[in-house]
Write an enzyme that holds these catalytic residues in place. Structure first.
Site, short mmCIF file in Angstrom:
data_model
loop_
_atom_site.label_atom_id
_atom_site.label_comp_id
_atom_site.label_asym_id
_atom_site.label_seq_id
_atom_site.Cartn_x
_atom_site.Cartn_y
_atom_site.Cartn_z
N GLY A 1 -4.90 44.62 -56.58
CA GLY A 1 -3.82 44.50 -55.61
C GLY A 1 -4.36 44.67 -54.20
O GLY A 1 -5.29 45.44 -53.96
N LYS B 1 9.60 60.41 -58.34
CA LYS B 1 8.75 61.41 -57.68
C LYS B 1 9.10 62.81 -58.16
O LYS B 1 8.22 63.65 -58.36
CB LYS B 1 8.89 61.29 -56.16
N GLY C 1 3.70 54.30 -45.61
CA GLY C 1 2.85 53.69 -44.60
C GLY C 1 1.48 53.44 -45.17
O GLY C 1 1.00 54.17 -46.03
#
EC number: 1.1.1.3
Lengths: 425, 425
Positions: free
Chosen positions: B10, B204, B301
């Site tokens: 990826g 998560k 990010g």
């Protein structure tokens, strides 16, 4: 052989916390490491004082009971102070014991010698508890920022001074009144010198610098200003300007040089450090890649500090199982020069008194213009004895400019600069 | 042999960040590990799309170019999704490659299989980047809380929803308007379902539960409520009551049972989580010994997430040097039952509409008395079509009481309960 036996030097607040945690959290530690920890022998100065634990541990005043006991593989040092702690740890490492310490004074000043000795003897030397009590900041910097370049680490790393400044800000108290209350509540020692003069924070910043930049900075390499001269009116004015006054340690990379300082600073109320109150600590790490991260928690206290000691012990135990002892806690090492005062730039809060008469303010603005600095905010208040008190927030200026400002104001003779505190937005 | 070669699957946002960091931070990584990292081969779906990096890495569409290359020892998986990522990682581990992944969906749901397979093959499998982007929370829990008993972990672990809720609170926008702006600015995906319905946060929390309590909780074991039904007026009323509305994931030990939930919650403005705004994340860990600690930073990010990937890679490299690969990232494992609704107690914010006529409010207070619950704060506002809108903060009540309240109000027929949000002081 799933039992690991420990020794301990000292049985004060943190030592008692370590003893309690080893007993109470034995199952969790066993679940994580597959080993049972047993605290076998504790060296104390006064046997009589600790009879309450004489049934669960062997108390001794003789270090040799630990040094010469082959069953004891890990020793916790919580006696504090630089001497004889250094000599004790030296003997322990020479006897091939792994050492875990909470001793920031010792690690900051004599750490390099002990780290070398530990490696030479194939022993672990860990000291997570030496900085910011219960906040696991050293291991985080060593492991989780290994690939990033840290450009600044700053924080509130002394609980005593943060408690005092919080009370001054929230109750409007003077420094003396807040200190007295902190002493009564046990947040300040009867001799608070090392805390209130910033030395304790300075030691912690030295250790944080070693981990963040790989560079040893000495106490005499940087300025340390405590809070014992902080005036209640500057705490108030900080609030009025939209800031909170905090004792902040800063270690910063500037043009590949290193800058360290411990001093009171005005922290913007919008900054995450502004909300760190009372005895709590927080460390903000700025990484080139990761940006700003903040680590917040109790900066002291028996159990939080004991938890950091125990996290070191479990790491030593894991290393024993994997046979990987003897690697330094911090592996980052490089020699960096100190940044020069001309390189270090910040905004400052200045508080001055000057005669309340025509022409004096002009003298001040003339000096500021001469050093090429300028104001962002300014407030003038009537003072006593015909003096006016002027509080200023400057635009960005270098430490060199600040020093020149101080010299020129002194030369004028009529204007007194009471303080110059860094401003953190 | 001081070069270590990597492969990557990826090359999206995070993958590009990993490529950049390996190149730009090579010196720091070398200083810490004594090894140079070289990203040798990257598998992509579309070769033409990535020609800009064809000169620095070998691009391929064939996994076998990585599997059968004995030079490649560590592989980064940043393709995302559960299938075929699971099959790809399975093949990599079977080929004895260490694997670092940022794939929360996969680790949360299929992690157990892959962790077993990694151990069986003596390989490392690390996934720090799967939770809270740039915040090093998993390694911190595993290493620094090893000796403490964590009793609660809660946090803001999804940047998209936190950005939307921050804008709703600060700009007074509706959910739809805030989502649209978040999409325009790149803080929300064009299909934001997994984020806004809470599924991303739920994954998560599953991973955080594994690390904090050693227990695997499945998605169907707990309630997940997103923010897509959050009304602007409840955001406003939260502010008026002194709270901020946040999407909070909670995992808590209750009477030796485990409770997990993801849902909007009212966080007191004095709580450290209240200041976590926009795309930032924060996780608060409560330890029996250490008390409350908070870890704050960028939740997503390219570079922050890449930093977590790189911290995993440097850990794998250290393990390779020490020959200690094949130990699980998280070693804490125990089977805990789920807590029952009667055991889980919180305060709640309730928003209801009821006919604005005599007797209706009494019906509500009667139902509350019947279930033995009580109000702490209550506000009534005129609504539309002869309806009044009532907003309440309750005293502590169990989830069982809350469910009974919902049923009894439904049975009444005239009162509509719009939402019941946990209150965090």
């Amino acid at each position: 052989m799933d039992v690991i036996k420990l020794g301990m030097i000292g049985l004060g607040t943190v030592g008692s916390g370590v003893l309690a945690m080893i007993q109470e959290h034995a199952d969790k530690i066993y679940a994580v490491t597959g080993r049972r920890l047993v605290l076998k022998t504790v060296m104390v100065r006064n046997l009589a004082k600790h009879q309450d634990v004489a049934e669960v541990v062997h108390l001794t005043t003789d270090l040799d009971d630990i040094l010469s006991d082959p069953e004891i593989q890990i020793v916790v040092e919580v006696m504090g102070g630089i001497h004889p702690a250094k000599e004790v740890i030296t003997q322990l490492l020479q006897a091939h014991k792994h050492v875990v310490t909470a001793n920031k004074d010792l690690i900051a000043t004599e750490g390099a010698d002990l780290i070398r000795l530990a490696r030479a003897n194939g022993c672990d030397l860990m000291y997570e508890a030496s900085v910011a009590g219960g906040i696991p900041i050293l291991r985080t910097i060593a492991d989780s920022f290994a690939a990033d370049q840290i450009t600044e680490v700053k924080g509130i790393v002394n609980g005593t001074t943060n408690y005092i400044l919080t009370q001054m800000a929230q109750q409007g108290w003077t420094y003396a009144a807040a200190l007295k209350q902190a002493q009564q509540l046990g947040f300040a020692e009867s001799d608070p010198t090392n805390d209130v003069q910033g030395k304790d924070a300075a030691y912690k910043m030295m250790i944080l610098s070693q981990f963040s930049f790989g560079t040893q900075v000495n106490l005499e390499d940087f300025e340390t200003t405590g809070i014992d001269a902080v005036a209640a009116q500057d705490v108030r004015q900080a609030t009025a300007f939209g800031y909170v006054l905090k004792l902040v340690g800063v270690a910063r990379l500037v043009d590949q040089g290193i800058f360290v300082e411990v001093a009171p600073a005005l922290v913007s109320v919008h900054h995450p450090l502004a909300g760190v109150n009372n005895e709590n600590n927080a460390v903000m790490v700025r990484g080139q890649a990761v940006g700003d991260t903040l680590f917040y928690g109790p900066g002291a206290g028996a159990l939080p500090t004991a938890n950091s000691v125990l996290s070191d012990i479990t790491t030593v135990v894991k290393n024993m199982i994997l046979k990987t002892n003897g690697n330094s806690f911090n592996r980052y090492s490089q020699a960096l020069p100190l940044a020069t005062p001309a390189q270090v730039k910040d905004r400052y809060y200045l508080a001055l008194t000057l005669p309340d008469q025509p022409g004096e303010m002009q003298k001040l603005t003339t000096v500021m213009a001469q050093i090429n600095a300028s104001f962002s905010q300014i407030v003038q208040q009537a003072g006593e004895n015909g003096q006016a008190r002027v509080m200023i927030i400057t635009h960005t200026m270098s430490k060199e400019q600040l020093h020149e400002l101080q010299q020129r104001l002194t030369a004028l003779g009529t204007i007194t600069l009471h303080c110059a505190y860094r401003v953190i937005e």
